[in-house]
Every structure is written in structure tokens, then in C-alpha cells.
Design a protein around this motif. Structure first.
Motif, mmCIF file in Angstrom:
data_model
loop_
_atom_site.group_PDB
_atom_site.id
_atom_site.type_symbol
_atom_site.label_atom_id
_atom_site.label_comp_id
_atom_site.label_asym_id
_atom_site.label_seq_id
_atom_site.Cartn_x
_atom_site.Cartn_y
_atom_site.Cartn_z
ATOM 1 N N THR A 194 0.831 -1.198 0.000
ATOM 2 C CA THR A 194 0.000 0.000 0.000
ATOM 3 C C THR A 194 0.871 1.255 0.000
ATOM 4 O O THR A 194 2.046 1.217 0.358
ATOM 5 C CB THR A 194 -0.935 0.048 1.229
ATOM 6 O OG1 THR A 194 -0.145 0.060 2.422
ATOM 7 C CG2 THR A 194 -1.900 -1.132 1.253
ATOM 8 N N ASP A 195 0.245 2.337 -0.393
ATOM 9 C CA ASP A 195 0.907 3.635 -0.391
ATOM 10 C C ASP A 195 -0.080 4.645 0.178
ATOM 11 O O ASP A 195 -1.287 4.567 -0.100
ATOM 12 C CB ASP A 195 1.307 4.015 -1.821
ATOM 13 C CG ASP A 195 2.328 5.140 -1.875
ATOM 14 O OD1 ASP A 195 2.998 5.380 -0.852
ATOM 15 O OD2 ASP A 195 2.440 5.774 -2.933
ATOM 16 N N ASP A 196 0.393 5.559 0.992
ATOM 17 C CA ASP A 196 -0.489 6.595 1.538
ATOM 18 C C ASP A 196 -0.894 7.574 0.451
ATOM 19 O O ASP A 196 -0.062 7.999 -0.366
ATOM 20 C CB ASP A 196 0.214 7.372 2.657
ATOM 21 C CG ASP A 196 0.313 6.575 3.947
ATOM 22 O OD1 ASP A 196 -0.417 5.574 4.096
ATOM 23 O OD2 ASP A 196 1.132 6.951 4.805
ATOM 24 N N TRP A 197 -2.166 7.934 0.433
ATOM 25 C CA TRP A 197 -2.667 8.951 -0.490
ATOM 26 C C TRP A 197 -3.631 9.858 0.258
ATOM 27 O O TRP A 197 -4.552 9.402 0.919
ATOM 28 C CB TRP A 197 -3.372 8.329 -1.688
ATOM 29 C CG TRP A 197 -4.073 9.370 -2.505
ATOM 30 C CD1 TRP A 197 -5.418 9.582 -2.575
ATOM 31 C CD2 TRP A 197 -3.474 10.362 -3.325
ATOM 32 N NE1 TRP A 197 -5.692 10.643 -3.387
ATOM 33 C CE2 TRP A 197 -4.503 11.137 -3.875
ATOM 34 C CE3 TRP A 197 -2.154 10.691 -3.647
ATOM 35 C CZ2 TRP A 197 -4.268 12.207 -4.727
ATOM 36 C CZ3 TRP A 197 -1.934 11.746 -4.509
ATOM 37 C CH2 TRP A 197 -2.969 12.491 -5.030
ATOM 38 N N ARG A 198 -3.386 11.144 0.150
ATOM 39 C CA ARG A 198 -4.313 12.139 0.682
ATOM 40 C C ARG A 198 -4.483 13.200 -0.383
ATOM 41 O O ARG A 198 -3.569 13.968 -0.682
ATOM 42 C CB ARG A 198 -3.790 12.776 1.964
ATOM 43 C CG ARG A 198 -4.796 13.771 2.502
ATOM 44 C CD ARG A 198 -4.363 14.425 3.781
ATOM 45 N NE ARG A 198 -5.381 15.394 4.186
ATOM 46 C CZ ARG A 198 -5.258 16.188 5.206
ATOM 47 N NH1 ARG A 198 -4.172 16.143 5.944
ATOM 48 N NH2 ARG A 198 -6.212 17.040 5.499
ATOM 49 N N PRO A 240 -4.990 10.622 5.156
ATOM 50 C CA PRO A 240 -4.566 9.666 4.132
ATOM 51 C C PRO A 240 -5.318 8.338 4.223
ATOM 52 O O PRO A 240 -5.791 7.959 5.290
ATOM 53 C CB PRO A 240 -3.084 9.464 4.427
ATOM 54 C CG PRO A 240 -2.954 9.742 5.883
ATOM 55 C CD PRO A 240 -3.977 10.802 6.202
ATOM 56 N N LYS A 245 -4.882 4.183 2.608
ATOM 57 C CA LYS A 245 -3.922 3.240 2.040
ATOM 58 C C LYS A 245 -4.449 2.805 0.677
ATOM 59 O O LYS A 245 -5.521 2.224 0.574
ATOM 60 C CB LYS A 245 -3.734 2.013 2.927
ATOM 61 C CG LYS A 245 -3.167 2.333 4.301
ATOM 62 C CD LYS A 245 -1.703 2.666 4.218
ATOM 63 C CE LYS A 245 -1.101 2.841 5.609
ATOM 64 N NZ LYS A 245 0.266 3.283 5.554
#
Length: 169
Positions: free
Chosen positions: A35-39, A46, A48
Motif C-alpha cells: 500500500t501507499d499513503d494517499w491524501r 490519508p 492506504k
């Protein structure tokens, strides 16, 4: 009241050869979604975002020196060693035993011969990064992951089929 199913006995087959009485322990791979954090704008915080799967690794240990396994070290195929683990799981509540089969394809990247001392128990450990993993319970495939072919099946649903269909045309 329920009781958990526990491994009652097991065998391993490496490239079709049985290691009954020799296999000591087998560790299945951890299954991890990368996973990668996205906000983004307007979001409170954020989330995942699914970025595929992380690499998988299994390990097994044998009760002693196994020359046939050492000879598999250094194979150039990423899935050059095939292992099938067969386990019988049973709860102590009178229920029938459950067959669990684990199929992996990888290669030995680390062999730990351990300590050797006359009169003491010996054990060799093998680390296997995986290109392939499948878990079958009582003849039903529960999960199958093929990193090379882009297959990610859980409970009969290929969670990556839509993406593979788009990129394969």
C-alpha cells in the motif's frame, strides 16, 4: 464450544520427491498487500491505496543433511524449485481431519546448514522467495498467487483479472 484445527502431521515434496520423516518445519509466506499513503484535496487524512502485492517468502527445515536439496541451490529459474506441503489438520472435538496442501514455486536463496556436532540433532534451513503460491483446503483452492502470470485468486475470484485483461490486449 469450538476447538481449533491443529496440524497433526505433515509431509513435504520437493520437485516430486517425498521428505516424509525428514521435513521438520515449514513456514508459509506472509500475504501482504503493498500500500501507499494517499491524501488528496478535500480528504481529512490519508488512506492506504492498493499497489499490488509484496514479495512472498517461505522457509522449510529438514532434520538433517539433504544433498539433493543443496544441489538445487543457484537455479537460474525464478520458480525452479517446486514444493508441495501436505498437512492434516484436526480439532480435538471428534471432527474429521482436514487436508491442507500448499504449493510453492521459487528458488533457494539461502541454505543454513546450522551447527553440526556428533551426537547432537542437526537441522538445515532453506529460504525460498516465491513466484508462485497456492493453498488448497479439502480439494478447494482458497488462494492462488502467480506473480509472473498476474493471477491473484481468492475464494474463486481473480482479483487481478480485470487489470490483466486491459493490459493483455
Amino acid at each position: 464450544m469450538g476447538l481449533p484445527r491443529k496440524l497433526k502431521n505433515a509431509n513435504a515434496f520437493v520437485d516430486g520427491e517425498s521428505y516424509l520423516g525428514i521435513i521438520g518445519e515449514f513456514e508459509e509466506p506472509k500475504l501482504v498487500i503493498a500500500t501507499d499513503d494517499w491524501r488528496g484535496g478535500g480528504m481529512l487524512g490519508p488512506i492506504k491505496v492498493d499497489m499490488g502485492l509484496e514479495g512472498m517468502e517461505a522457509s522449510l527445515s529438514m532434520g538433517g543433511h539433504e544433498a539433493t536439496l543443496i544441489r538445487k541451490f543457484g537455479t537460474t529459474r525464478v520458480d525452479g524449485v517446486r514444493v508441495r506441503l501436505v498437512g492434516a489438520y484436526q480439532a480435538d472435538n471428534g471432527s474429521a481431519a482436514q487436508a491442507v496442501e500448499v504449493y510453492i514455486g521459487g528458488r533457494f536463496t539461502e541454505i543454513d546448514p546450522g551447527k553440526s556436532k556428533a551426537g547432537d540433532s542437526t537441522e538445515q534451513k532453506y529460504k525460498v522467495p516465491l513466484a508462485y503460491y497456492r493453498r488448497v483446503v479439502d480439494g478447494r483452492t482458497e488462494i492462488e498467487i502467480d506473480m509472473l502470470r498476474g493471477i491473484f485468486i481468492v475464494d474463486g475470484v481473480d482479483r487481478y483479472a480485470e487489470i490483466m485483461a486491459i493490459i493483455s490486449n
